[in-house]
Scaffold this motif. Structure first.
Motif, PDB file in Angstrom:
ATOM      1  N   ARG A  51     -21.552  93.708 -68.554  1.00  0.00           N
ATOM      2  CA  ARG A  51     -21.920  94.829 -67.543  1.00  0.00           C
ATOM      3  C   ARG A  51     -21.153  94.737 -67.060  1.00  0.00           C
ATOM      4  N   PHE A  52     -20.448  95.644 -66.259  1.00  0.00           N
ATOM      5  CA  PHE A  52     -19.737  95.671 -64.466  1.00  0.00           C
ATOM      6  C   PHE A  52     -20.524  96.325 -63.748  1.00  0.00           C
ATOM      7  N   VAL A 136     -18.659  91.360 -63.643  1.00  0.00           N
ATOM      8  CA  VAL A 136     -18.618  91.218 -65.148  1.00  0.00           C
ATOM      9  C   VAL A 136     -19.433  90.130 -65.352  1.00  0.00           C
ATOM     10  N   THR A 137     -20.486  90.646 -66.541  1.00  0.00           N
ATOM     11  CA  THR A 137     -22.075  89.749 -67.276  1.00  0.00           C
ATOM     12  C   THR A 137     -21.281  89.543 -68.440  1.00  0.00           C
ATOM     13  N   LEU A 138     -22.445  89.183 -69.618  1.00  0.00           N
ATOM     14  CA  LEU A 138     -22.569  89.139 -70.446  1.00  0.00           C
ATOM     15  C   LEU A 138     -24.009  89.047 -70.498  1.00  0.00           C
ATOM     16  N   VAL A 193     -22.888  85.072 -66.083  1.00  0.00           N
ATOM     17  CA  VAL A 193     -22.049  85.549 -64.211  1.00  0.00           C
ATOM     18  C   VAL A 193     -20.137  84.991 -65.644  1.00  0.00           C
ATOM     19  N   VAL A 194     -19.452  85.597 -66.132  1.00  0.00           N
ATOM     20  CA  VAL A 194     -18.479  85.707 -66.440  1.00  0.00           C
ATOM     21  C   VAL A 194     -17.319  86.039 -65.607  1.00  0.00           C
ATOM     22  N   CYS A 195     -17.096  86.806 -65.162  1.00  0.00           N
ATOM     23  CA  CYS A 195     -15.783  86.769 -63.923  1.00  0.00           C
ATOM     24  C   CYS A 195     -16.113  87.231 -63.272  1.00  0.00           C
TER      25      CYS A 195
END
Length: 226
Positions: A51-52, A136-138, A193-195
């Motif tokens: 997701r953004f 950006v999350t997953l 939390v990816v980046c």
């Protein structure tokens, strides 16, 4: 070699991480178009992971301030996924050092200037003052393959932005303090939390945008088995 491939190759070879931006805003319809284009990336079973989140106004100010404070007060990091090999092999360590040297050299920051280096590092948490700040999350339930598919989408976003004359920089440093990010933004614990990502119009006068890193020769990562 087809002309379309030549055009793509030229685009890919000219892309670089941009860390200085003009103040001009990025129109919302353009940003949405970039994201829709990036989402054309392939994914296993068409699950389209990730997701953004566009951070604006008070939300952006809060999370940036909290992350910078964490760095200044040396709060311990708590990353939720491994990024660097442990231990770091020497050949990879050399690439890491060369990348840092290229960045600080472009900024005129001396090797022993710890204060200047920290100030530059904190700019990650301010999204390099870019007009667009993305998180950006997953979903935590995804396996490792979700990171692979999300990475394809992120590359699509970087290339789509570059094709429109925009600059962008993926910001892995946000993953070092996931609890702070989720708390400040009110996100559920189910989101890893990816980046982050900074997007905007590159400042053509900023020396840092001229930073270049070298890629390994083909023979180092490609081999024919017969």
């Amino acid at each position: 070699m087809s002309s379309s491939f030549s055009s793509y190759a030229a685009l890919a070879r000219s892309r670089r991480s941009v860390r200085a931006f003009l103040p001009d805003p990025v129109p919302q319809p353009l940003l949405e178009n970039l994201l829709e284009t990036a989402r054309q990336a392939p994914s296993g079973a068409n699950l389209q992971p990730g997701r953004f989140w566009s951070l604006q106004g008070e939300a952006r100010t809060r999370v940036s301030a909290a992350l910078c404070e964490a760095v200044r007060t040396q709060q311990p990091e708590r990353e939720e996924y491994g990024y660097f090999p442990q231990p770091m092999p020497m050949q990879l360590r050399k690439r890491q050092v060369a990348s840092a040297q290229a960045l600080y050299r472009s900024l005129g920051i001396a090797r022993g200037d710890a204060a200047a280096r920290q100030q530059q590092f904190e700019r990650n948490y301010r999204f390099f003052d870019a007009p667009v700040a993305l998180l950006v999350t997953l979903d935590r339930d995804f396996g490792s393959g979700g990171f692979m598919d999300l990475g394809l989408c992120l590359q699509g976003l970087l290339m789509a932005a570059h094709a429109e004359g925009l600059g962008a920089c993926a910001i892995g440093a946000l993953a070092s303090y996931p609890d702070i990010v989720r708390q400040q933004l009110g996100l559920p614990d189910s989101e890893v939390v990816v980046c982050g990502m900074a997007i905007g119009w590159p400042d053509p006068q900023a020396p840092v945008n001229g930073t270049q890193t070298q890629r390994e020769p083909l023979a180092q990562y490609f081999q024919v088995l017969d």
